[in-house]
Design a protein around this motif. Structure first.
Motif, mmCIF file in Angstrom:
data_model
loop_
_atom_site.group_PDB
_atom_site.id
_atom_site.type_symbol
_atom_site.label_atom_id
_atom_site.label_comp_id
_atom_site.label_asym_id
_atom_site.label_seq_id
_atom_site.Cartn_x
_atom_site.Cartn_y
_atom_site.Cartn_z
ATOM 1 N N ARG A 123 2.182 -4.003 -12.017
ATOM 2 C CA ARG A 123 0.985 -4.050 -11.182
ATOM 3 C C ARG A 123 1.314 -4.476 -9.759
ATOM 4 O O ARG A 123 0.769 -3.945 -8.788
ATOM 5 N N GLN A 124 2.230 -5.450 -9.610
ATOM 6 C CA GLN A 124 2.620 -5.898 -8.277
ATOM 7 C C GLN A 124 3.301 -4.773 -7.504
ATOM 8 O O GLN A 124 3.043 -4.581 -6.308
ATOM 9 N N LEU A 125 4.165 -4.006 -8.165
ATOM 10 C CA LEU A 125 4.835 -2.893 -7.506
ATOM 11 C C LEU A 125 3.847 -1.818 -7.076
ATOM 12 O O LEU A 125 3.938 -1.254 -5.988
ATOM 13 N N GLN A 126 2.876 -1.551 -7.924
ATOM 14 C CA GLN A 126 1.867 -0.558 -7.584
ATOM 15 C C GLN A 126 1.031 -1.015 -6.393
ATOM 16 O O GLN A 126 0.698 -0.230 -5.508
ATOM 17 N N ILE A 127 0.708 -2.298 -6.376
ATOM 18 C CA ILE A 127 -0.073 -2.830 -5.256
ATOM 19 C C ILE A 127 0.708 -2.719 -3.957
ATOM 20 O O ILE A 127 0.179 -2.366 -2.896
ATOM 21 N N MET B 226 -0.296 -0.686 -0.572
ATOM 22 C CA MET B 226 -0.360 -1.336 0.735
ATOM 23 C C MET B 226 0.550 -0.634 1.739
ATOM 24 O O MET B 226 0.194 -0.478 2.919
ATOM 25 N N GLN B 227 1.722 -0.181 1.293
ATOM 26 C CA GLN B 227 2.647 0.522 2.186
ATOM 27 C C GLN B 227 2.057 1.853 2.637
ATOM 28 O O GLN B 227 2.152 2.235 3.802
ATOM 29 N N LYS B 228 1.435 2.601 1.702
ATOM 30 C CA LYS B 228 0.804 3.858 2.074
ATOM 31 C C LYS B 228 -0.325 3.634 3.078
ATOM 32 O O LYS B 228 -0.502 4.391 4.026
ATOM 33 N N GLU B 229 -1.084 2.597 2.859
ATOM 34 C CA GLU B 229 -2.170 2.294 3.781
ATOM 35 C C GLU B 229 -1.630 1.944 5.168
ATOM 36 O O GLU B 229 -2.178 2.368 6.197
ATOM 37 N N GLN B 230 -0.523 1.191 5.210
ATOM 38 C CA GLN B 230 0.081 0.836 6.486
ATOM 39 C C GLN B 230 0.617 2.075 7.196
ATOM 40 O O GLN B 230 0.458 2.228 8.417
ATOM 41 N N GLU B 231 1.257 2.988 6.431
ATOM 42 C CA GLU B 231 1.757 4.217 7.030
ATOM 43 C C GLU B 231 0.618 5.075 7.563
ATOM 44 O O GLU B 231 0.734 5.691 8.631
ATOM 45 N N ARG B 232 -0.476 5.118 6.822
ATOM 46 C CA ARG B 232 -1.620 5.902 7.289
ATOM 47 C C ARG B 232 -2.171 5.339 8.591
ATOM 48 O O ARG B 232 -2.493 6.087 9.530
ATOM 49 N N ARG B 233 -2.243 4.023 8.693
ATOM 50 C CA ARG B 233 -2.734 3.409 9.928
ATOM 51 C C ARG B 233 -1.797 3.660 11.094
ATOM 52 O O ARG B 233 -2.232 3.940 12.223
ATOM 53 N N GLU B 234 -0.462 3.599 10.817
ATOM 54 C CA GLU B 234 0.498 3.846 11.891
ATOM 55 C C GLU B 234 0.424 5.287 12.379
ATOM 56 O O GLU B 234 0.501 5.552 13.584
#
Length: 567
Positions: free
Chosen positions: A108-112, A116-124
């Motif tokens: 679950r931690q890895l999935q989270i 979060m990384q995908k969301e950060q990439e989308r924002r960048e």
């Protein structure tokens, strides 16, 4: 020894009820009596195996109220180990780890983290897109402001330097290309704002004049395209000749004029200077000869390549151009000389000089030296119809154009090339960007900066390519190996552009360029036969037409005096 006697205890059957018969004290003492359920009541069946202790029922509270608790029922019959469990203690009293639960937690931690990384990439990516859009908008505004600044005269009307608080500092003085003498009469003044509004649409791409094509073209070496900042190549000093024969000294133009092919004659660099004159800041001059009903645009003989028409200016339209005077290696005259040799060496280095070449209909031009070898340049004489003049006769323009190379296209077709090179001299002083950090990742930004700082030179290159009918322009990026060394250079990259598309990218309006040329031709054709001078004012956005006395620029005294004035 006698063995003990084994005797069975007699057990009496209870024939009248359930459970043992209580007939005597001896029986009660041998078999202990245990009630079947604590607080046993009528209607409750004996629970021999203690089911209530292993299974919970829905009506547990009802059974407990009616029949009592069954938690301790039949405990006297339970098996008890001999060891005292009260004295037993575990060594490890910690809570056991559940392996399956820990693995699920890590998953679950890895999935989270991935989310979060995908969301950060989308924002960048969103921020980058917004920044790119903002940069484009800023670039458009800067280009619009630059055009307005250029129409108003550029540095000629710039007052105190840059408005940076140097109120007492005078603007940089630009020298005229030739000293104006008192006997020269000003016939007409053509200001840039008026010239920028002219338009002559419908001019075709021109046509070749008969078989007047001279020279050979070497094929472009495509291995040069692999050059980058990380994989740079030293600029070689290539031997060869370069001809800059002016109009009146060209025997082919003289022959065509005698045969009546055209009535206006010039070379491509002269026409490019006239057609791109609103972008110019430095002073230049062109001689116009009116001979009969013909007009010849000519260059002054300054010796070598010091003529302002041939000069490859550096950072001419920059907000802070290099100084005309002063010591050092970064004055405008030395930078122009450096740019000229860079272009000649680059043009020869990027072609396959020792391999098979493309020969034109004539191996060499009449003005080329026969024993000097191939110059690597093709000369094509082309013709345009510019409409009908004020005298009712058509205006037919004949021009000598140049091509620098040939390459094979994606489908194996031959494409002619115009080869030019930008040169980086000192990014900290030129107001540009550092090519070694930006060229591989932001080549468009580097090109935009060069277009801004060298607007006039780039426009002249593009017009030369269009006049010659070139299929493509190969642009090189050449930088100094060291900022303080003007003799050694390295090639950092190349770029291929189409002349027509590139003209649109640099906001070069060809209809306006042809309109400017037609306006200048009409002004000269109205004059009587004689010699005239077109000169761009060094401080104002104006081109003046002077009437020159007979014999001007022809004596040795005049030539030496003009050269001293330029120095």
């Amino acid at each position: 020894m006698t063995m003990p006697k084994f005797e069975l205890i007699g057990i009496e059957a209870n024939k009248n009820g359930w459970g043992p018969v209580s007939t005597g004290a001896s029986t009660d003492s041998v078999v202990p009596f245990q009630q079947f359920n604590k607080a046993d009541r009528i209607g409750r069946v004996a629970d021999w195996i203690g089911i209530d202790r292993f299974y919970r029922r829905v009506n547990d509270r009802y059974n407990e109220r009616m029949y009592g608790s069954a938690a301790n029922a039949g405990s006297q019959f339970d098996y008890v180990h001999g060891m005292d469990d009260n004295n037993f203690q575990l060594v490890d009293s910690s809570r056991p780890v559940q392996r399956g639960t820990q693995r699920n937690y890590r998953a679950r931690q890895l999935q989270i983290r991935k989310l979060m990384q995908k969301e950060q990439e989308r924002r960048e990516q969103a921020n980058q897109a917004q920044n790119l859009k903002m940069k484009r908008s800023i670039a458009k505004e800067q280009q619009r402001a630059f055009k307005m600044w250029q129409r108003r005269g550029g540095n000629a009307r710039q007052g105190p330097r840059g408005g940076r608080g140097f109120g007492n500092e005078r603007p940089k003085e630009r020298l005229p290309s030739v000293a104006v003498r008192p006997e020269w009469v000003v016939i007409e003044e053509m200001d840039f704002p008026r010239l920028s509004k002219l338009s002559l649409p419908g001019i075709n791409n021109g046509e070749d004049v008969n078989d007047h094509q001279y020279g050979t073209l070497q094929f472009y070496d495509k291995g040069v395209d692999r050059i980058s900042v990380k994989n740079s190549a030293a600029l070689q000093k290539c031997a060869g000749l370069f001809y800059n024969i002016t109009t009146t000294e060209d025997p082919i133009i003289e022959e065509l004029a005698q045969k009546g092919v055209g009535n206006v004659f010039a070379t491509d660099i002269i026409l490019a200077t006239l057609m791109a004159c609103p972008r110019s800041v430095y002073s230049w001059d062109i001689i116009a000869h009116r001979v009969g009903d013909k007009l010849f645009f000519d260059k002054r003989d300054t010796g070598g390549f010091s003529n302002p028409v041939d000069t490859l200016t550096v950072s001419e339209t920059s907000s802070d151009p290099p100084s005309f005077e002063g010591g050092g290696i970064n004055n405008s005259k030395d930078l122009a000389t450096e740019a000229f040799y860079i272009n000649q060496n680059f043009r020869r280095q990027v072609v396959k000089r020792n391999e098979e070449s493309l020969k034109m209909k004539h191996a060499s031009a009449p003005f080329e030296e026969q024993d000097a070898g191939e110059s690597g340049t093709t000369y094509k004489y082309r013709k345009w119809n510019l409409g009908v003049g004020s005298n009712g006769k058509p205006v037919e323009l004949v021009c000598r154009t140049e091509l620098d190379g040939v390459m094979l296209g994606p489908h194996g077709e031959q494409q002619t090339l115009t080869i030019k090179a930008f040169n980086e001299w000192d990014s900290s002083q030129s107001g540009g960007v550092d090519w070694r950090t930006k060229l591989d990742v932001q080549k468009g930004a580097v090109l935009a900066t060069e277009i801004k700082n060298n607007s006039c030179k780039v426009a002249k290159w593009t017009i030369q390519a269009l006049l010659s009918g070139s299929d493509a322009m190969k642009l090189g990026y050449v930088s100094r190996a060291s900022v303080r060394n003007t003799a050694q250079h390295v090639i950092l990259g190349t770029q291929l552009v189409k002349p027509g598309e590139f003209a649109n990218n640099i906001a070069l309006n060809l209809d306006n360029a042809w309109g400017i040329l037609r306006c200048i031709i009409d002004s000269c054709m109205k004059q009587p036969p004689g010699k005239y001078l077109l000169m761009k004012d060094p401080q104002s956005p104006v081109v003046r037409l002077y009437s020159l006395p007979e014999g001007t620029f022809e004596s040795d005294h005049d030539s030496s005096e003009n050269e001293s004035d330029e120095d």
